[in-house]
Scaffold this motif. Sequence first.
Motif, PDB file in Angstrom:
ATOM      1  N   ASN A  69       0.834  -1.204   0.000  1.00  0.00           N
ATOM      2  CA  ASN A  69       0.000   0.000   0.000  1.00  0.00           C
ATOM      3  C   ASN A  69       0.865   1.249   0.000  1.00  0.00           C
ATOM      4  N   MET A  70       0.209   2.412  -0.026  1.00  0.00           N
ATOM      5  CA  MET A  70       0.932   3.666  -0.113  1.00  0.00           C
ATOM      6  C   MET A  70       1.760   3.957   1.138  1.00  0.00           C
TER       7      MET A  70
ATOM      8  N   GLU B 168       1.670  12.079   2.321  1.00  0.00           N
ATOM      9  CA  GLU B 168       0.676  13.128   2.036  1.00  0.00           C
ATOM     10  C   GLU B 168       0.490  13.295   0.541  1.00  0.00           C
TER      11      GLU B 168
ATOM     12  N   THR C 130      -1.233  10.088  -1.128  1.00  0.00           N
ATOM     13  CA  THR C 130      -2.653   9.900  -0.800  1.00  0.00           C
ATOM     14  C   THR C 130      -3.482  11.146  -1.118  1.00  0.00           C
ATOM     15  N   ASN C 131      -2.903  12.066  -1.846  1.00  0.00           N
ATOM     16  CA  ASN C 131      -3.602  13.304  -2.207  1.00  0.00           C
ATOM     17  C   ASN C 131      -4.348  13.093  -3.534  1.00  0.00           C
ATOM     18  N   PRO C 132      -5.682  13.122  -3.531  1.00  0.00           N
ATOM     19  CA  PRO C 132      -6.431  12.854  -4.766  1.00  0.00           C
ATOM     20  C   PRO C 132      -6.178  13.889  -5.854  1.00  0.00           C
ATOM     21  N   ASP C 133      -5.879  15.129  -5.472  1.00  0.00           N
ATOM     22  CA  ASP C 133      -5.605  16.163  -6.470  1.00  0.00           C
ATOM     23  C   ASP C 133      -4.292  15.882  -7.204  1.00  0.00           C
TER      24      ASP C 133
ATOM     25  N   ALA D 214      -2.954  12.895  -7.552  1.00  0.00           N
ATOM     26  CA  ALA D 214      -3.232  11.725  -8.395  1.00  0.00           C
ATOM     27  C   ALA D 214      -3.934  12.145  -9.682  1.00  0.00           C
TER      28      ALA D 214
ATOM     29  N   ASN E 163      -6.654   8.277  -9.990  1.00  0.00           N
ATOM     30  CA  ASN E 163      -7.456   8.662  -8.839  1.00  0.00           C
ATOM     31  C   ASN E 163      -6.895   7.962  -7.601  1.00  0.00           C
ATOM     32  N   SER E 164      -7.545   8.127  -6.481  1.00  0.00           N
ATOM     33  CA  SER E 164      -7.023   7.556  -5.240  1.00  0.00           C
ATOM     34  C   SER E 164      -6.926   6.035  -5.292  1.00  0.00           C
ATOM     35  N   GLN E 165      -7.825   5.402  -6.044  1.00  0.00           N
ATOM     36  CA  GLN E 165      -7.826   3.948  -6.120  1.00  0.00           C
ATOM     37  C   GLN E 165      -6.761   3.405  -7.089  1.00  0.00           C
TER      38      GLN E 165
ATOM     39  N   PHE F 227      -3.850   5.280  -8.225  1.00  0.00           N
ATOM     40  CA  PHE F 227      -2.576   6.003  -8.222  1.00  0.00           C
ATOM     41  C   PHE F 227      -1.383   5.058  -8.021  1.00  0.00           C
TER      42      PHE F 227
END
Length: 342
Positions: free
Chosen positions: A119-120, A140, A143-146, A148, A154-156, A158
């Motif tokens: 995982n991240m 940080e 796990t930042n969606p922006d 990614a 996206n978060s899933q 990246f």
Amino acid sequence: MKKRTKIILLTAGILLLIIISAGIYTYNAIFKPFDHPETVYIYIDEEKSYDKVIDQLQEKAGIPNERIFNLLADRMKYINNIKTGRYAIKPGTTMLDAIRLLRSGVQEPVNLTFNNIRNMESLAGRLSSQLMADSLSLLEALTNPDIAAGYGFNSQTFGAMFIPNTYQVYWDTSVKGLTDRMKKEYDAFWNSNRKKRAEDIGLTPLEVSTLASIVEEEATYADEYPIVAGLYLNRIKRGMRLEADPTVKFAVGDPTLRRILFKHLEVESPYNTYKNDGLPPGPIRIPSIQGIDAVLNPVSHNYLFMCAKDDLSGRHNFAVTHAEHARNARAYQRALNERRIY
């Protein structure tokens, strides 16, 4: 008068000898190599502490003359011009060479290696152990969606951008510099040949990475990767649910589960492939190159079912029919019961 002249000449001679001796001493000190038999590395972080630079040089390389080194560093305006990075002090390096090197900022790159990443959080920890950037700053960003989204993920999904391998980077590279580099490597990895193979099996590159992550979690041994990949692709082609146990473990948040129970199969999650059609929304781990290439080059067969062998070796029995699979499953469940694995 002659006596006075002799005294003056004698004094001048002594002073000249002193000057010459001092000059020879200073010259030898300046150009005397550090006392170390192999290359050592000096790490300078964002604090840019001159004292820490001196401490590292003294500890790792043995400064020939610290007083003269400090005078040189001051005269060469290095003390107030320290640059971050990882610097190689090689055998034969003199104090003058070292100051020029450190002042120039010409670094020695590191071989940044990461693999077997779940995982991240694990990725941030692995990267930070090899770079100047701390794990919190990396996490940080990871796990930042922006961030990614800026790379087209996206978060899933990246995690798929980070292709496990060894890369040469500078130790003090910024977090953004690192993610930019990883995107560049991702684009290079997904060349026209791999994209064509993905198209041939009816998947996008991201879907390939997602399936590869499931394959790797399912198979303990890499020689089974192409077989397992072919099995899941067979199920996809037939419109069958994957029913992959690793996705259930991911959904319940426990990758260490040895036994999947009915209560686990009922968990509500888009990652539970017993309850949802098709692939989950993203990888359940960061897949390796070997795993990705196994999906792109699967073994052609008719298997639709798989079950861990009852010898608990980590290998699998593969089956074409559900009846055959049921026999394999009963044998495996019996082995778990005998070993009191619940």
